[in-house]
Design a protein around this motif. Structure first.
Motif: not given
Length: 861
Positions: A204-230
């Motif tokens: 167990e060590l103290e580590q730095w984290f970046v709160a990507t989960t704060r954007y989880a909903e937007e990251l998820y929802q906007e996948i559908q807008k990425l029409e130019g992605w495979p």
RNA sequence: GCGAAAGUGGCGGAAUUGGCAGACGCACCAGACUUAGGAUCUGGCGGGUAAAACCGUGGGGGUUCGAGUCCCCCCUUUCGCACCA
């Protein structure tokens, strides 16, 4: 119209026509080096339409491999095509220059990481230049330089400021032998990669984290807008984020006498996506590491030992990467919980198939309707209760329906039984009503969980961006003030296998005054994950030398989003999720206005040889340098595009490179032999004047068809293999009129036009020879900026169409008719055909199908 | 286990919407030119046959005048996910 006759006399000696890539490529290489602005993009106030094409930046490992060559050949062809289409093209390149291999090399060869890295960059850059990739080198970015990583640190401070960077205890891989932390990739079968006998420990060590989960909903929802992605990448991202709608429900823990004093809010919160089945819950299952477990089992040593065993099993399975493979085990705690919907007491178990890091680490077990719960309940003989029937609302009950309803409850249309006041509701409706009921009664609520975790960015490593944080005895965690950035990574660090980060052994780095109180403070010695570097590097390209800011917003707004990003599918998740996150964060602090960084993404296939991915271990590596030396850059690049469609795996066959080399020789010889015709013939004529001989018309038609095919492929599906094939076909066609030209019977304008345009078509694929031929044709301007050839549909049109005639679906004959013949005429000609007459003799004709422009099918009975 | 993509000559691969299967290239064969070359040019090249017929796109069914392409079942390979409650 002038004929070629008078011009043939000037034909150069045969000897001069030998294609010598070395000589040609060295000549143009020198010329291009002399012009550093050759591939420069225009500034953002340019009137031209912009196009940002980007290939994923490489790690400077030492030398380019064929995967790189393929990736960059695709991007370069597109960039050159877009240039010729008149776009303001941004086509930059840089280096993902921090990371572990540099440290390993330092240990092995006693070279400082910086020196090793910069040397590699130098070499790989020269390889790229030699291959003729059209990068704007004035925009080069290397992430290991302070002028770049300073802005990593600045972004980190911004994240901290917004509460998106935080410290938390977390488990890391630790090798006791090396006395250092290992990256996940350095753990092989649970052991250290250097000490194969040594088990890696979790510390167990103290580590730095970046709160990507704060954007989880937007990251998820906007996948559908990425029409130019495979779709594949989009699916992978969805899986990775793992969004799941459900509910939290509190089960009170049933008190026992010894606990008379216990808190009344003592409860277990479970997460479920199927609250509609809650009347079928016959136990509560906890993850072995659930914090409540200790209290529930009290001082019972026997239970404790059993729970520890479960933890061990889970740990092992996780290491082996097969958490799904373990046999389900559990222990009854001896305690009970109360189902808040029916006040029923259900036993509390601890089970090895419950994961602490998903949901709440606790579930309600519904054996009748969940496969895993079913398996578990079978084993321990727990009660099963059917509460969902595969019956529609309003349908009459069927006999024995309850028994049949065990397990396959997933049908959309199903209804509830044995569920008190919720009986006879459809399960969809029940989910709504029961969630609301739980919320109204204060023991539950709707919720959404994600599998995405916050991003652990600390690395106990030397060769990375120092995290700009300080620890002061008096003030605690203190960010380095912005005006003191960058925190420079010391270059004289001694890198050994011993101890933790070399930075922690450098007092001059470690000890600094606290910017708040002036007292003694200690620097953070961890560095950042290199994925931080690659999360925003493409923004820096738009203004790479900006000294006082990470980026210039108007410039970014002109160039972004990236129009086309090209790279390997192995970056589908981490790099591309972090990049998307970073963009959203940048948008929210007002730096950029785009929501997503990349409009179109292309993932190219791997380069394979002898049935396996090229790798040093397999010994099937083909060196780009070797290919360039033997066949030239043009042949190497063109083969990388010709051998397979770019999204598929490419089988590297040297004979194929030779074949492309032979093709380039052919076009080179042809164009050079008659270059003087083009030089002495008016370019504007375009070969379109007067009635042409059949062979001249054939060349003209094929030329325009070829331009159409190549252009369509660039605009559409990017099958460069068929583009190249089309050009080859056209060159074959040119050879068919060779004698006619030599005899002086071919119209010079048509020939000159064909030569110019075919060289233009070649330019995105084989830039060296295209430049050479362009010059030989007497063109003074750079082919790079010359407009892409257009095709004339009228000239591309066939004059005659040869219809295949089928009888009962089998090819039996052919007839040629003028291209614009009406259907009726085609039918008549087909029926009049001798072979058709013979076949039809004595038989009855049932039907005749004429597909305009395609074929005729005659159905006989 | 679930999901996706793919399976076509000796090889890499074409055939974009159901319409001539095998473009283009490699390998191979034959010929031409040859003070000989791993050069170049021309022709051939799925199986089968003297020539046809006929058979051929992983296997089996089906729809259709017509299927590599659409539908159903199965096999193989690759990739992704895999106790996610």
């Amino acid at each position: 119209m002038s004929r070629t006759q008078s011009l043939i006399a000037n034909q150069p000696e045969q000897r001069e026509l030998r294609y010598d890539p070395k000589q040609i490529e060295e000549k143009w290489f020198a010329q291009w080096q002399a012009d550093p602005a050759l591939y420069a993009a225009e500034p953002h106030d340019s009137a031209r339409k912009k196009f940002y094409v980007l290939e994923m930046l490489p790690y400077p490992s030492g030398a380019l491999h064929m995967g790189h060559v393929r990736n960059y050949s695709i991007g370069d062809a597109l960039a050159r095509y877009m240039w010729m289409q008149g776009y303001n093209v941004l086509h930059p390149m840089g280096w993902d220059a921090f990371g572990l291999p540099a440290e390993n090399a330092a240990i092995k060869n006693r070279v400082p990481p910086r020196q090793w890295t910069l040397k590699n960059i130098e070499h790989m850059k020269s390889q790229m230049k030699r291959l003729g990739f059209a990068y704007d080198w004035n925009r080069e970015v290397a992430t290991c330089l302070p002028e770049y990583y300073k802005w990593n640190q600045w972004f980190f401070l911004k994240l901290y400021e917004k509460g998106l960077a935080y410290r938390k205890k977390s488990k890391v891989n630790w090798c006791p032998e090396c006395a250092t932390v290992l990256a996940n990739e350095q753990v092989v079968d649970g052991c250290c990669w250097r000490h194969e006998e040594t088990k890696v420990e979790l510390r167990e060590l103290e580590q730095w984290f970046v709160a990507t989960t704060r954007y989880a909903e937007e990251l998820y929802q906007e996948i559908q807008k990425l029409e130019g992605w495979p779709d594949k990448v989009r699916t992978m991202q969805r899986n990775w984020i793992g969004r799941s709608e459900g509910a939290l429900v509190d089960f009170k823990i049933d008190k026992i006498e010894a606990e008379a004093e216990a808190k009344t809010d003592d409860k277990i919160t479970v997460f479920t996506t199927r609250i509609d089945t809650i009347f079928g819950a016959t136990s509560v299952q906890l993850a072995p590491e659930h914090p409540q477990v200790a209290r529930l089992i009290g001082g019972d040593a026997e239970l404790r030992a059993k729970v520890d065993e479960l933890i061990g099993e889970q740990g092992k399975a996780r290491e082996a990467g097969d958490i799904g493979g373990i046999e389900k085990h559990g222990v009854f705690t001896g305690r009970f919980a109360i189902n808040p919907f029916n006040q029923e007491k259900v036993p509390i178990w601890v089970a090895n198939y419950i994961l602490m890091d998903y949901g709440t680490g606790a579930i309600m077990s519904v054996p009748a309707h969940d496969e895993r719960d079913y398996e578990f309940a079978k084993k321990y003989d727990l009660e099963m209760r059917v509460v969902i029937l595969p019956r529609r609302v309003g349908e009459p009950p069927a006999e024995g329906e309850e028994e049949h309803a065990l397990l396959p409850y997933t049908e959309k249309e199903s209804l509830l039984i044995n569920s008190g006041e919720f009986n006879e509701l459809s399960n969809q409706e029940a989910i709504e009503k029961m969630s609301r009921y739980a919320e109204e009664h204060g023991f539950g609520k709707k919720t959404i969980t994600y599998r995405l975790k916050d991003w652990g960015v600390s690395r106990q490593r030397y060769w990375g961006t120092p995290i700009p944080m300080l620890y002061c005895a008096a003030c605690g965690v203190v960010p380095v003030p912005e005006d003191q950035l960058p925190v420079i990574l010391p270059e004289n660090a001694e890198i050994t296998l011993q101890g933790s980060s070399p930075l922690s052994r450098m007092p001059e780095f470690l000890n600094v005054p606290c910017p708040k109180c002036g007292g003694q403070a200690r620097r953070e010695t961890d560095t950042m994950d290199t994925f931080v570097d690659s999360s925003w590097y493409f923004y820096r390209y738009t203004n790479p030398h900006l000294a006082d800011r990470a980026l210039d917003t108007p410039t970014v707004n002109y160039w972004f989003p990236i129009d086309q990003y090209i790279g390997g599918v192995e970056h589908a998740i981490l790099h591309l999720i972090y990049s998307r996150f970073w963009t959203k964060f940048m948008r929210d602090i007002g730096l950029v206005r785009n929501d997503e960084p990349v409009t179109r993404l292309f993932t190219q296939g791997m380069v394979i040889k002898d049935g396996a991915k090229m790798s040093k271990n397999k010994g099937n590596v083909v060196s780009p340098d070797d290919m360039v030396a033997r066949f030239g850059a043009d042949s190497t690049r063109m083969y990388a595009l010709f051998a397979a469609p770019p999204d598929r795996d490419l089988d590297w066959q040297e004979a194929g490179v030779e074949g492309v080399h032979r093709f380039i020789s052919r076009i080179y010889r042809f164009v050079m032999r008659y270059a003087h015709v083009a030089r002495e013939t008016n370019a504007a004529a375009g070969g379109a004047s007067a009635p042409l001989s059949p062979s001249a018309r054939a060349i003209q038609r094929k030329l325009h068809q070829t331009i159409r095919r190549v252009t369509d492929d660039f605009q559409g599906r990017w099958h460069f293999n068929t583009c190249v094939a089309a050009i080859m076909e056209f060159v074959n066609e040119l050879y068919s009129i060779d004698e006619e030209i030599a005899a002086g019977n071919f119209p010079a304008e048509v020939l000159a036009d064909a030569q110019r345009r075919v060289v233009l078509l070649l330019a995105p694929f084989a830039p060296y020879v295209a430049a050479e031929l362009w010059q030989a044709l007497g063109e003074p301007d750079s082919i790079l900026r010359h407009p892409w050839p257009e095709y004339d549909p009228a000239l591309a049109k066939e004059d005659e169409i040869e219809y295949p005639i089928q009888i009962n679906g089998k090819l039996r004959s052919r007839v040629s008719v003028p291209a614009d013949s009406p259907e009726e005429f085609v039918r008549e000609r087909a029926l009049a055909d001798e072979k058709v007459q013979a076949a039809a003799n004595g038989k009855q004709m049932a039907k005749i199908i004429v597909v305009p422009g395609k074929l005729v099918n005659i159905v006989l009975k």
